[in-house]
Design a protein around this motif. Sequence first.
Motif, PDB file in Angstrom:
ATOM      1  N   UNK A  55       0.823  -1.203   0.000  1.00 59.45           N
ATOM      2  CA  UNK A  55       0.000   0.000   0.000  1.00 59.45           C
ATOM      3  C   UNK A  55       0.862   1.260   0.000  1.00 59.45           C
ATOM      4  N   UNK A  56       1.924   1.275   0.774  1.00 54.98           N
ATOM      5  CA  UNK A  56       2.838   2.422   0.807  1.00 54.98           C
ATOM      6  C   UNK A  56       3.434   2.678  -0.562  1.00 54.98           C
ATOM      7  N   UNK A  57       3.823   1.593  -1.257  1.00 55.55           N
ATOM      8  CA  UNK A  57       4.401   1.741  -2.590  1.00 55.55           C
ATOM      9  C   UNK A  57       3.399   2.345  -3.564  1.00 55.55           C
ATOM     10  N   UNK A  58       2.172   1.837  -3.563  1.00 57.60           N
ATOM     11  CA  UNK A  58       1.161   2.381  -4.458  1.00 57.60           C
ATOM     12  C   UNK A  58       0.861   3.842  -4.139  1.00 57.60           C
ATOM     13  N   UNK A  59       0.730   4.178  -2.882  1.00 55.57           N
ATOM     14  CA  UNK A  59       0.451   5.564  -2.494  1.00 55.57           C
ATOM     15  C   UNK A  59       1.596   6.486  -2.886  1.00 55.57           C
ATOM     16  N   UNK A  60       2.827   5.975  -2.842  1.00 55.02           N
ATOM     17  CA  UNK A  60       3.999   6.790  -3.196  1.00 55.02           C
ATOM     18  C   UNK A  60       4.012   7.151  -4.680  1.00 55.02           C
ATOM     19  N   UNK A  61       3.246   6.429  -5.498  1.00 58.62           N
ATOM     20  CA  UNK A  61       3.175   6.713  -6.934  1.00 58.62           C
ATOM     21  C   UNK A  61       2.309   7.933  -7.218  1.00 58.62           C
ATOM     22  N   UNK A  62       1.627   8.434  -6.197  1.00 62.16           N
ATOM     23  CA  UNK A  62       0.801   9.628  -6.377  1.00 62.16           C
ATOM     24  C   UNK A  62      -0.678   9.313  -6.369  1.00 62.16           C
ATOM     25  N   UNK A  63      -1.465  10.363  -6.605  1.00 61.99           N
ATOM     26  CA  UNK A  63      -2.914  10.186  -6.555  1.00 61.99           C
ATOM     27  C   UNK A  63      -3.348   9.214  -7.645  1.00 61.99           C
ATOM     28  N   UNK A  64      -4.460   8.568  -7.394  1.00 56.19           N
ATOM     29  CA  UNK A  64      -4.963   7.574  -8.332  1.00 56.19           C
ATOM     30  C   UNK A  64      -4.459   6.172  -8.033  1.00 56.19           C
ATOM     31  N   UNK A  65      -3.904   5.974  -6.845  1.00 59.99           N
ATOM     32  CA  UNK A  65      -3.333   4.661  -6.537  1.00 59.99           C
ATOM     33  C   UNK A  65      -4.411   3.578  -6.513  1.00 59.99           C
ATOM     34  N   UNK A  66      -5.630   3.920  -6.092  1.00 57.82           N
ATOM     35  CA  UNK A  66      -6.700   2.917  -6.072  1.00 57.82           C
ATOM     36  C   UNK A  66      -7.077   2.508  -7.494  1.00 57.82           C
ATOM     37  N   UNK A  67      -7.073   3.463  -8.412  1.00 59.08           N
ATOM     38  CA  UNK A  67      -7.359   3.172  -9.812  1.00 59.08           C
ATOM     39  C   UNK A  67      -6.291   2.253 -10.384  1.00 59.08           C
ATOM     40  N   UNK A  68      -5.021   2.515 -10.047  1.00 55.54           N
ATOM     41  CA  UNK A  68      -3.938   1.660 -10.548  1.00 55.54           C
ATOM     42  C   UNK A  68      -4.052   0.241  -9.989  1.00 55.54           C
ATOM     43  N   UNK A  69      -4.407   0.122  -8.715  1.00 51.24           N
ATOM     44  CA  UNK A  69      -4.600  -1.213  -8.133  1.00 51.24           C
ATOM     45  C   UNK A  69      -5.722  -1.927  -8.878  1.00 51.24           C
ATOM     46  N   UNK A  70      -6.817  -1.213  -9.152  1.00 48.64           N
ATOM     47  CA  UNK A  70      -7.942  -1.803  -9.885  1.00 48.64           C
ATOM     48  C   UNK A  70      -7.505  -2.249 -11.281  1.00 48.64           C
ATOM     49  N   UNK A  71      -6.708  -1.426 -11.968  1.00 54.15           N
ATOM     50  CA  UNK A  71      -6.242  -1.779 -13.314  1.00 54.15           C
ATOM     51  C   UNK A  71      -5.396  -3.055 -13.294  1.00 54.15           C
ATOM     52  N   UNK A  72      -4.523  -3.158 -12.288  1.00 50.52           N
ATOM     53  CA  UNK A  72      -3.692  -4.363 -12.178  1.00 50.52           C
ATOM     54  C   UNK A  72      -4.533  -5.596 -11.878  1.00 50.52           C
ATOM     55  N   UNK A  73      -5.523  -5.449 -11.021  1.00 53.17           N
ATOM     56  CA  UNK A  73      -6.411  -6.571 -10.722  1.00 53.17           C
ATOM     57  C   UNK A  73      -7.215  -6.969 -11.965  1.00 53.17           C
ATOM     58  N   UNK A  74      -7.644  -5.980 -12.754  1.00 52.22           N
ATOM     59  CA  UNK A  74      -8.381  -6.269 -13.991  1.00 52.22           C
ATOM     60  C   UNK A  74      -7.488  -7.032 -14.970  1.00 52.22           C
ATOM     61  N   UNK A  75      -6.229  -6.605 -15.123  1.00 52.21           N
ATOM     62  CA  UNK A  75      -5.305  -7.301 -16.025  1.00 52.21           C
ATOM     63  C   UNK A  75      -5.084  -8.747 -15.570  1.00 52.21           C
ATOM     64  N   UNK A  76      -4.949  -8.935 -14.275  1.00 56.55           N
ATOM     65  CA  UNK A  76      -4.773 -10.284 -13.725  1.00 56.55           C
ATOM     66  C   UNK A  76      -6.006 -11.128 -14.025  1.00 56.55           C
ATOM     67  N   UNK A  77      -7.190 -10.549 -13.790  1.00 51.61           N
ATOM     68  CA  UNK A  77      -8.445 -11.266 -14.038  1.00 51.61           C
ATOM     69  C   UNK A  77      -8.541 -11.668 -15.509  1.00 51.61           C
ATOM     70  N   UNK A  78      -8.273 -10.719 -16.417  1.00 49.99           N
ATOM     71  CA  UNK A  78      -8.389 -10.991 -17.842  1.00 49.99           C
ATOM     72  C   UNK A  78      -7.374 -12.034 -18.301  1.00 49.99           C
ATOM     73  N   UNK A  79      -6.187 -11.994 -17.747  1.00 46.81           N
ATOM     74  CA  UNK A  79      -5.159 -12.973 -18.115  1.00 46.81           C
ATOM     75  C   UNK A  79      -5.572 -14.386 -17.708  1.00 46.81           C
ATOM     76  N   UNK A  80      -6.329 -14.505 -16.624  1.00 50.58           N
ATOM     77  CA  UNK A  80      -6.722 -15.817 -16.142  1.00 50.58           C
ATOM     78  C   UNK A  80      -8.063 -16.274 -16.697  1.00 50.58           C
ATOM     79  N   UNK A  81      -8.717 -15.441 -17.478  1.00 56.87           N
ATOM     80  CA  UNK A  81      -9.965 -15.841 -18.117  1.00 56.87           C
ATOM     81  C   UNK A  81      -9.698 -16.489 -19.463  1.00 56.87           C
ATOM     82  N   UNK A  82      -8.512 -16.324 -20.001  1.00 56.97           N
ATOM     83  CA  UNK A  82      -8.190 -16.850 -21.338  1.00 56.97           C
ATOM     84  C   UNK A  82      -8.017 -18.332 -21.329  1.00 56.97           C
TER      85      UNK A  82
END
Length: 82
Positions: A55-82
């Motif tokens: 969480x500290x690492x994501x927050x250190x990237x600046x605002x929008x860290x929750x959106x970035x976490x969501x994007x990474x989770x979406x990519x993981x989900x899509x990769x495992x749906x194939x």
Amino acid sequence: MSKVSKTDWDRLAAQGDQDIDKSDIPELGEDFFRQADLRVPVKQAVTIRLDADVLTWFKAQGSGYQTRINQLLRQYMQAHQR
């Protein structure tokens, strides 16, 4: 076996917007925007437990860290749906 790109990336990086050939792309007129339907994904608030350093690492990237976490989770989900 790795693929080698045939794209001239240096030439593209040096190219300005005015140099892009858009002759085969039609302009979007008023009719398009009048009929357009904006669809915003539904977000759901959740509580999630993350390791403190993650969480500290994501927050250190600046605002929008929750959106970035969501994007990474979406990519993981899509990769495992194939």
